[in-house]
Scaffold this active site. Structure first.
Site, mmCIF file in Angstrom:
data_model
loop_
_atom_site.group_PDB
_atom_site.id
_atom_site.type_symbol
_atom_site.label_atom_id
_atom_site.label_comp_id
_atom_site.label_asym_id
_atom_site.label_seq_id
_atom_site.Cartn_x
_atom_site.Cartn_y
_atom_site.Cartn_z
ATOM 1 N N HIS A 106 7.455 0.755 -2.029
ATOM 2 C CA HIS A 106 6.855 1.873 -1.300
ATOM 3 C C HIS A 106 7.580 2.110 0.014
ATOM 4 O O HIS A 106 8.209 1.226 0.571
ATOM 5 C CB HIS A 106 5.357 1.643 -1.047
ATOM 6 C CG HIS A 106 5.018 0.392 -0.300
ATOM 7 N ND1 HIS A 106 5.083 -0.870 -0.858
ATOM 8 C CD2 HIS A 106 4.599 0.206 0.974
ATOM 9 C CE1 HIS A 106 4.714 -1.765 0.029
ATOM 10 N NE2 HIS A 106 4.421 -1.140 1.159
ATOM 11 N N HIS A 108 7.018 3.725 3.943
ATOM 12 C CA HIS A 108 6.070 4.087 4.990
ATOM 13 C C HIS A 108 6.668 5.224 5.801
ATOM 14 O O HIS A 108 7.827 5.153 6.204
ATOM 15 C CB HIS A 108 5.848 2.912 5.958
ATOM 16 C CG HIS A 108 5.240 1.703 5.352
ATOM 17 N ND1 HIS A 108 3.913 1.384 5.513
ATOM 18 C CD2 HIS A 108 5.782 0.719 4.597
ATOM 19 C CE1 HIS A 108 3.663 0.247 4.889
ATOM 20 N NE2 HIS A 108 4.788 -0.179 4.319
#
Length: 143
Positions: A106, A108
């Site tokens: 992922h 951010h």
């Protein structure tokens, strides 16, 4: 870097399958973006690949990485337009030693304002759900 097996029951896997709640900013067949419930700053947004079981950047399929990074850029641009920060910090942590806390690749997107400190990664209190929904709506409106 030590390789570990993908745990399909990690929180992001559950969010992808609709088994855990999230405040969605954007999604398509390949990518899901949602608000971080432990934000380091207002507007802290996460972007994940929906169809990959890659844990780190080193493992993801190149064709999915292209879609993921293009979506990350698009969502970061929407964060910029919606919240007008002084800067944007893009963070991707690969491996526990790097600070990764969820075993699913992922990115951010963290808005930054001059003179305003951010919270530590994965620390602090859970954000107010109404505030997250408001921020998500403002960002989504800029996509």
């Amino acid at each position: 870097m030590q390789r570990v097996a993908y745990d399909r029951n990690n929180i992001f896997g559950k969010i992808i399958r609709g088994e855990a709640p999230s405040v969605v900013v954007y999604q398509d067949d390949d990518v899901l973006s949602f608000m971080d419930v432990f934000p380091q700053a207002p507007g802290h947004t996460l972007v994940i690949a929906k169809r990959s079981q890659a844990i780190t950047l080193l493992e993801i399929e190149p064709e999915l990485l292209q879609k993921l990074i293009a979506a990350t850029q698009r969502i970061a641009q929407a964060v910029d337009r919606a919240l007008n920060p002084d800067g944007i910090m893009l963070m991707q942590l690969s491996g526990a030693a790097a600070g990764m806390t969820v075993g699913h690749l992922h990115f951010h997107i963290i808005p930054r304002w001059d003179g305003k400190a951010i919270k530590g990664h994965a620390h602090g209190q859970m954000a107010d759900l109404a505030e997250l929904k408001d921020q998500a709506a403002r960002i989504a409106a800029q996509l």
